[in-house]
Design an enzyme around this catalytic site. Structure first.
Site, short mmCIF file in Angstrom:
data_model
loop_
_atom_site.label_atom_id
_atom_site.label_comp_id
_atom_site.label_asym_id
_atom_site.label_seq_id
_atom_site.Cartn_x
_atom_site.Cartn_y
_atom_site.Cartn_z
N GLN A 97 1.74 -58.02 -6.32
CA GLN A 97 0.65 -58.59 -7.11
C GLN A 97 1.22 -59.48 -8.22
O GLN A 97 0.47 -60.18 -8.89
CB GLN A 97 -0.18 -57.47 -7.76
CG GLN A 97 -0.81 -56.51 -6.78
CD GLN A 97 -1.43 -55.33 -7.48
OE1 GLN A 97 -2.57 -55.39 -7.96
NE2 GLN A 97 -0.69 -54.24 -7.57
N ASN A 98 2.53 -59.40 -8.40
CA ASN A 98 3.16 -60.10 -9.51
C ASN A 98 3.33 -61.58 -9.20
O ASN A 98 3.58 -61.96 -8.06
CB ASN A 98 4.52 -59.47 -9.82
CG ASN A 98 4.40 -58.00 -10.18
OD1 ASN A 98 3.30 -57.53 -10.53
ND2 ASN A 98 5.48 -57.27 -10.05
N HIS A 125 -1.15 -62.69 -5.50
CA HIS A 125 -1.83 -63.35 -6.62
C HIS A 125 -1.18 -64.68 -6.98
O HIS A 125 -1.43 -65.24 -8.05
CB HIS A 125 -1.84 -62.42 -7.85
CG HIS A 125 -2.69 -61.20 -7.64
ND1 HIS A 125 -2.65 -60.10 -8.44
CD2 HIS A 125 -3.60 -60.90 -6.67
CE1 HIS A 125 -3.49 -59.18 -7.99
NE2 HIS A 125 -4.06 -59.63 -6.92
N CYS A 133 -3.33 -78.18 -7.25
CA CYS A 133 -4.44 -79.02 -7.70
C CYS A 133 -5.75 -78.23 -7.60
O CYS A 133 -6.05 -77.63 -6.57
CB CYS A 133 -4.54 -80.28 -6.83
SG CYS A 133 -5.99 -81.29 -7.25
N CYS A 155 -4.66 -86.62 -5.57
CA CYS A 155 -6.08 -87.00 -5.78
C CYS A 155 -6.43 -87.23 -7.24
O CYS A 155 -7.57 -87.56 -7.57
CB CYS A 155 -6.99 -85.90 -5.21
SG CYS A 155 -7.10 -84.45 -6.27
N GLY A 192 4.68 -49.30 -9.40
CA GLY A 192 4.37 -49.97 -10.66
C GLY A 192 3.04 -50.68 -10.70
O GLY A 192 2.93 -51.77 -11.26
N ALA A 236 10.78 -47.63 -12.36
CA ALA A 236 11.17 -48.12 -11.02
C ALA A 236 12.64 -48.50 -10.96
O ALA A 236 13.30 -48.28 -9.93
CB ALA A 236 10.30 -49.34 -10.68
N1 APR Z 1 8.27 -48.32 -13.65
C1 APR Z 1 7.22 -48.01 -12.84
N2 APR Z 1 5.92 -48.14 -13.22
C2 APR Z 1 5.69 -48.59 -14.47
C3 APR Z 1 6.72 -48.95 -15.37
C4 APR Z 1 8.05 -48.79 -14.91
N3 APR Z 1 9.11 -49.10 -15.70
N4 APR Z 1 6.15 -49.38 -16.54
C5 APR Z 1 4.81 -49.31 -16.35
N5 APR Z 1 4.53 -48.84 -15.12
C6 APR Z 1 3.22 -48.65 -14.49
C7 APR Z 1 2.09 -48.26 -15.41
O1 APR Z 1 2.00 -46.85 -15.51
C8 APR Z 1 0.87 -48.83 -14.63
O2 APR Z 1 0.40 -47.88 -13.69
O3 APR Z 1 2.87 -49.92 -13.97
C9 APR Z 1 1.45 -50.02 -13.88
C10 APR Z 1 1.03 -51.35 -14.45
O4 APR Z 1 -0.37 -51.48 -14.25
P1 APR Z 1 -1.10 -52.84 -14.69
O5 APR Z 1 -0.60 -53.25 -16.02
O6 APR Z 1 -2.56 -52.61 -14.46
O7 APR Z 1 -0.55 -53.93 -13.67
P2 APR Z 1 -1.01 -54.18 -12.16
O8 APR Z 1 -1.39 -52.90 -11.51
O9 APR Z 1 0.08 -54.97 -11.52
O10 APR Z 1 -2.32 -55.11 -12.36
C11 APR Z 1 -2.90 -55.64 -11.19
O11 APR Z 1 -4.33 -57.03 -12.57
O12 APR Z 1 -4.47 -58.35 -14.47
C12 APR Z 1 -4.39 -58.37 -13.08
O13 APR Z 1 -3.52 -60.11 -11.78
C13 APR Z 1 -3.15 -59.08 -12.65
O14 APR Z 1 -1.69 -58.59 -10.77
C14 APR Z 1 -2.34 -58.02 -11.90
C15 APR Z 1 -3.41 -57.02 -11.48
#
Ligand code: APR
Length: 245
Positions: A97-98, A125, A133, A155, A192, A236
């Site tokens: 998702q990153n 994402h 564009c 364009c 994560g 992680a």
């Molecule tokens: N190792 C493993 N997990 C971790 C660590 C770490 N060092 N640090 C934080 N976390 C966990 C947190 O506990 C949480 O469950 O990572 C998760 C981060 O969650 P979010 O901040 O909600 O991120 P994500 O799940 O990727 O969000 C999904 O939301 O805002 C949109 O587009 C954006 O892709 C993103 C989507």
């Protein structure tokens, strides 16, 4: 950890899905945890298609700041352990998702520029380092933000970062590829992510519904913990090298 390693050894096709948490140890802020981006900014002001249409300058400033910040970040041991794993096992593949590009950098560091597809992530994402564009969809390498907003060479439309903004649909081709990888897998490593944003959060469930299992790697419980065969608690960057070798 023993149960997780046994599950991994018994699996023929492993898919991994990652979220912001895997990049936390690279210094990239998550979205919803303590210090998360959405604690300090309002996503509806910065990361929605409505905000982009209403105030493209502010949205561009936000993404230009994120790009410059990400340029100072390096892949961590979690990214590298996953890259090595998928280079060696070359199984179902890696979905993220990153938008930070750190999985791609880890894969290229591990295998050189010709990193095979299995180690390169499906970026659900998009990728912050690319422009697209907003009118014709033509993609282009990002350039430093100048005095005027970037325009499409094809364009003349307004360019925007090639990321999925809230309120936008994911690229159906990318989504289909991620879903079919998950359906074909017998094990999904969920790493994560808070698992609250769909359709990405449904990817591990596709593996589960196809008869597969889930291993969760997170520092805390999430919406998926209840359906995980094993939930490994810890960062992680520490857990993945131990799990994947
Ligand atoms: N190792 C493993 N997990 C971790 C660590 C770490 N060092 N640090 C934080 N976390 C966990 C947190 O506990 C949480 O469950 O990572 C998760 C981060 O969650 P979010 O901040 O909600 O991120 P994500 O799940 O990727 O969000 C999904 O939301 O805002 C949109 O587009 C954006 O892709 C993103 C989507």
């Amino acid at each position: 950890m023993r149960d997780a390693r046994q599950l991994l050894a018994d699996s023929a096709r492993v898919v991994a899905m990652t979220g912001a948490g895997i990049s936390a140890e690279s210094g990239v802020p998550t979205f919803r945890g303590d210090g998360g981006l959405w604690r300090n900014y309002r996503p509806e002001d910065l990361a929605t298609i409505g905000a982009f249409r209403r105030d493209p300058e502010t949205v561009w400033e936000w993404y230009a700041w994120r790009r410059s910040f990400l340029a100072t970040c390096e892949p961590n041991d979690g990214h590298r352990a996953l890259a090595r794993f998928f280079l060696q096992r070359g199984t179902a593949g890696l979905v993220t998702q990153n938008v930070d590009g750190l999985h791609t950098r880890a894969a290229r560091d591990a295998a050189g520029e010709g990193a095979p597809h299995a180690a390169l992530p499906v970026e659900m994402h998009g990728a912050i380092a690319r422009d697209r564009c907003n009118d014709c969809g033509t993609r282009a390498e990002a350039e430093p933000l100048g005095d005027s907003l970037p325009r499409c060479a094809t364009c003349g439309g307004l360019r925007r970062p090639d990321v999925v903004l809230f309120g936008e649909m994911l690229d159906p081709v990318v989504l289909d590829r991620a879903q079919s990888m998950a359906e074909r897998a017998d094990l999904c490593l969920v790493i994560g992510t808070s698992a609250v944003v769909y359709p990405a959060a449904a990817i591990p469930l596709a593996t589960l519904h196809a008869g597969g299992r889930i291993i969760e790697v997170n520092t805390e419980d999430t919406a998926l913990t209840g359906v995980a065969a094993v939930a490994l608690r810890g960062p992680a960057g520490v857990v993945l090298p131990e799990l994947l070798g």
